[in-house]
Structure formats: C-alpha cells, structure tokens
Design a protein around this motif. Structure first.
Motif, short mmCIF file in Angstrom:
data_model
loop_
_atom_site.label_atom_id
_atom_site.label_comp_id
_atom_site.label_asym_id
_atom_site.label_seq_id
_atom_site.Cartn_x
_atom_site.Cartn_y
_atom_site.Cartn_z
N ASP A 32 1.01 -1.15 0.04
CA ASP A 32 -0.18 0.05 -0.08
C ASP A 32 0.50 1.16 -0.38
OD1 ASP A 32 -2.55 1.02 0.08
OD2 ASP A 32 -1.92 2.09 2.17
N LEU A 33 0.60 2.34 -0.84
CA LEU A 33 1.38 3.63 -1.32
C LEU A 33 0.81 4.46 -0.58
CD1 LEU A 33 1.80 3.21 -4.61
CD2 LEU A 33 3.75 2.38 -3.27
N GLY A 34 -0.41 4.64 0.49
CA GLY A 34 -0.98 5.32 1.25
C GLY A 34 -1.43 6.42 0.62
N ARG A 35 -1.67 7.69 0.80
CA ARG A 35 -1.21 9.23 0.32
C ARG A 35 0.02 9.36 0.40
NH1 ARG A 35 -4.28 7.91 3.60
NH2 ARG A 35 -6.76 6.86 3.37
N LEU A 36 0.99 9.05 -0.92
CA LEU A 36 2.10 10.16 -1.06
C LEU A 36 2.25 11.36 -1.48
CD1 LEU A 36 3.13 7.25 -4.27
CD2 LEU A 36 3.58 7.43 -1.62
N ARG A 37 3.57 12.27 -0.92
CA ARG A 37 3.24 13.12 -0.77
C ARG A 37 5.17 13.84 -0.80
NH1 ARG A 37 0.49 16.73 4.11
NH2 ARG A 37 2.08 18.95 3.69
N PRO A 38 5.44 14.97 -1.59
CA PRO A 38 6.45 15.04 -1.82
C PRO A 38 6.99 15.87 -0.62
CG PRO A 38 4.94 16.83 -2.40
CD PRO A 38 4.32 15.45 -2.64
N SER A 39 8.58 16.15 0.19
CA SER A 39 8.61 17.24 0.70
C SER A 39 9.73 18.23 0.20
CB SER A 39 9.89 15.52 1.50
OG SER A 39 9.50 15.36 2.27
N LEU A 40 9.18 19.11 -0.48
CA LEU A 40 9.86 19.71 -1.40
C LEU A 40 9.97 20.88 0.21
CD1 LEU A 40 7.67 20.59 -4.60
CD2 LEU A 40 10.31 18.93 -4.10
N PRO A 41 11.16 21.20 0.30
CA PRO A 41 11.86 22.08 -0.50
C PRO A 41 13.10 21.35 -0.64
CG PRO A 41 12.34 23.44 0.84
CD PRO A 41 11.38 22.76 1.06
N PHE A 42 13.30 19.62 0.87
CA PHE A 42 14.06 19.20 0.74
C PHE A 42 15.02 17.99 -0.23
CE2 PHE A 42 12.05 20.94 4.49
CZ PHE A 42 12.67 21.95 4.49
N LEU A 43 15.61 18.52 -1.26
CA LEU A 43 15.92 17.41 -2.30
C LEU A 43 17.11 16.50 -2.13
CD1 LEU A 43 14.39 19.56 -5.79
CD2 LEU A 43 13.58 18.22 -4.42
N ASN A 44 17.80 17.16 -1.63
CA ASN A 44 19.23 16.60 -0.96
C ASN A 44 19.91 15.23 0.31
OD1 ASN A 44 19.51 17.22 -3.89
ND2 ASN A 44 20.17 18.79 -3.43
N GLY A 45 18.58 15.51 0.79
CA GLY A 45 18.63 14.54 2.59
C GLY A 45 17.62 15.35 3.10
N VAL A 46 17.34 15.09 4.20
CA VAL A 46 16.11 15.53 5.17
C VAL A 46 17.62 16.58 5.99
CG1 VAL A 46 14.94 15.49 7.16
CG2 VAL A 46 14.39 13.98 5.79
N PRO A 47 17.70 17.80 6.33
CA PRO A 47 18.77 18.51 7.38
C PRO A 47 18.26 18.24 8.64
CG PRO A 47 16.56 20.36 6.36
CD PRO A 47 15.82 17.73 5.57
#
Length: 398
Positions: free
Chosen positions: A291-306
């Motif tokens: 189950d993919l759930g409710r996919l949601r992007p994490s913009l603006p964090f393109l290169n890892g989680v600060p």
C-alpha cells in the motif's frame, strides 16, 4: 478527535470479533468535536480552489446523477484545455431543489480527514477512502442502495436519517456473478445520526438516507476496502507464478491421461500453498507492504533531510509494519515495511519508528528524544524513509 475514541466506542477487539462484516453498529456521541474533521467552510474552500469534476464532485437526486451543465460552465485556458467551473448560484439552486452533494476521496484533499483515514487503516489494516456528503432536503440523493464495501459513517453537522434494510445476498461484490434480491419493504432499523454519532454498516446492507430533520446535514463515509477469498486466491496465483507448472501452457491438445496428470500436479501445488502456516496473516502483511498510502513530496528538501529539530515528519501510510529480523550477517535489525519498501534499521531506532506509527506530525526533536538519538541521527533515519516514499517532512511546527 482521534481514532482511539472511535475504536473504543465501537468496541475495539469486541467489534472486530462480533460486528465487523456481520451486523450494523450505531454509537452516539462517539466523536468529540466532529467539526474539526471537516465543515461547510472547508467544502466551500475545496470547491472554490480545486478543479473537481464528476465523479470526484457530483450532485445526485432520487438515485440519479445530475448533469454537470446544471451547475457548471466550461472554461478554456490559455493552453486550450477545458475544465468545468462550478457556479455557486446554480449549485445552490440544485441543492435547494433536492440534490445531495458528494465529494469523493476528500481524505486526499483535507489533512484532518487524511488523519482519520490513516488511523482507521492502522486499526483495520486495509485501504480507507473517505467521501463527504451534504444534503439540505428530505429528497433521497441516492435512493435505496447497497455498497460493495463496509462503511463507517461520522455525522459532522446537522442530522440525517438512515433506514437500514439488511442484506439480501451474502457478501455481494463489485464484480459478482449475481445481483442481490430487492430489499424488504420494512427496515430492520431506523436511526437518526446527530453530530458526533458513528454508524458502522457491513457491505451488502440495503439502506436509504435522507436529511429529513429540518437542518442541513454533512457527514463523512469511510469506505473500508474488502479483503475476500477472491483476493486471497488472486494473491496466491501471483505467488505461484514462480513455479514452472503454473507458467506452462495448458495441455489443451494432450491426451486425457496427460491432462489429468497436469491437473493433479496443479491440485497438489494449490493444496500445499493453502496449507502454509499463517497464510491469511502473510497475505495481510503483503497487502500492507504494497500500500502506497497518500504519497506526498517533501519540497524543498531535495538532497536529504536537514538536521533541523523543528522539522516536522509523518508517515504517508497507516499500514506500515515493524518486525524484528536478521540481516545477511545474522545481526538483529528492526525491519520497517511500507509503501512497497523494506528497510532495515539498527535496534536503537525502534522507539523513533514506533512514535511515527502512532500517526500525525512529529518534530525531529520529538523523534530524537524518543529514541535517545542525536537530531542528525534522527534526520538520517527519516531521510531513508523519505527516500522510500514512506514518510514526508515539512518545515516549521507539526
């Protein structure tokens, strides 16, 4: 409001054992502050700010869907695409004339409803889709009908009468070989839902719904995805394709003896698969994992989680699972399975992952504290989940 209150009011394990898929359940005042889930103001905003077209947004009266041109006008964009803009005056006229308004999958549009759906998925271990329904008159929007899935109804505003007639066919399906017989003339139950009330209804139960209490009504219907024997057989057929016998051509042109031998070999293969221990449990775990759930992007964090302690994190699915396993070197790991991914973490991360399984938004500082990790280490764990599309992050508070 949390799903804990709904689960407790429905009866939790007792509900699962005695009512689920069997009988209706009506609980009054099961949800505190139901207006925190959705409101007429929210509906106004969604209709104004989203291009919702049938069947996502639809009007129905007396069991018939109203033509879209009754309440919309076509708009041509600069890129020569055409969409239908809802006209409030015409919409109001249709609704005051007896139509009911439905918005499908409102859990994908409004976060509090997504929270409700995700918590229900965590409890019931299946896909939940939430639709919103609003009515203003005693006219039945959808007539006497049955649904091909169980539902949990939450009355949000106003009141609505539900006449329940029971099933006339055991466990009818969307793609079925026969249609249920018509319902009886007399309902087996006649209930009025008021704000905060919850109604559970198994699939196949005929029902009629009307806003005949002299007030506008708004409710949410949480559709519970079914898991049937047909789904189990389909899953088994997918797994059995690893066997050459299943992939081989049928011996259509062979002699009767060869055909009988093939069928006997196939029968043994099927019986062996059905005899595997905890088959239903493994089926449920596999479906949860996919189950993919409710996919949601994490913009603006393109290169890892600060490593920002105030960064907020949540899972995108309510069906994630944690198990203890061994890696290729034999070391113990915590295995996180969700959104089609299987990720192994060190045992020290278990408390962090369990906190996320509780649902909702958590800051990196919350998660780090829960597992006695540094914020950078917590960010590393969350980063793997984001890369696997099982979590998302956003700046600021929860």
């Amino acid at each position: 409001m949390t799903i804990v209150s709904i689960a407790e009011r429905l009866g939790q394990d007792g509900f699962l054992a005695r009512s689920l898929h069997r009988d209706y359940r009506h609980v009054t005042q099961a949800v505190d502050a139901p207006g925190s889930l959705v409101s007429f103001d929210v509906l106004n905003e969604l209709i104004a700010s989203h291009r919702l077209e049938p069947p996502r947004l639809r009007l129905s009266a007396d069991g018939e869907v109203l033509p879209q041109h009754r309440y919309t006008v076509p708009v041509t964009t600069r890129r020569h695409t055409v969409w239908q803009r809802t006209h409030p005056a015409e919409l109001h006229q249709c609704l005051s004339g007896g139509a009911s308004l439905a918005i499908d999958a409102i859990d994908e549009l409004h976060e509090p409803v997504a929270d409700l759906a995700q918590h229900l998925e965590s409890w019931l271990r299946t896909r939940i889709q939430v639709n919103a329904y609003a009515s203003w008159t005693p006219t039945e929007g959808f007539g006497i009908h049955w649904d091909d899935h169980d539902v949990i109804v939450v009355q949000v505003e106003g009141a609505k009468r539900w006449r329940l007639y029971g099933p006339t066919r055991q466990a009818p399906m969307h793609h079925d070989v026969a249609f249920p017989e018509p319902p009886p003339e007399t309902p087996v139950a006649d209930v009025v839902l008021n704000p905060g009330d919850v109604l559970y209804l198994p699939r196949g139960w005929w029902h009629a719904v009307t806003a005949d209490q002299g007030t506008a009504s708004l409710h949410l219907t949480c559709g519970i995805g079914p898991h049937t024997g047909a789904h189990l057989i389909g899953w088994l057929s997918e797994r059995l394709r690893t066997h050459g016998l299943v992939r081989a051509d049928l011996p259509l042109h062979a002699c009767p003896g060869a055909q009988e031998a093939y069928v006997e070999s196939l029968r043994k293969l099927l019986l062996d698969a059905l005899d595997e221990p905890d088959l239903i449990g493994r089926f449920a775990a596999a479906r949860d994992a996919e189950d993919l759930g409710r996919l949601r992007p994490s913009l603006p964090f393109l290169n890892g989680v600060p490593a920002d302690p105030d960064l907020a994190v949540r899972l995108t699915t309510g069906r994630a699972r944690l198990t203890t396993a061994r890696d290729d070197d034999g070391a113990e790991v915590i295995r996180f399975t969700a959104a089609g991914q299987e990720i192994d973490f060190a045992p020290a991360t278990a408390s962090l992952l369990r906190r996320l399984l509780e649902g909702g938004w958590w800051t990196l500082a919350d998660l780090a504290t829960a597992a006695s990790l540094s914020v950078p280490d917590a960010a590393g764990v969350v980063g793997e989940l984001v890369d696997g599309q099982a979590a998302c992050v956003r700046a600021g508070h929860r």
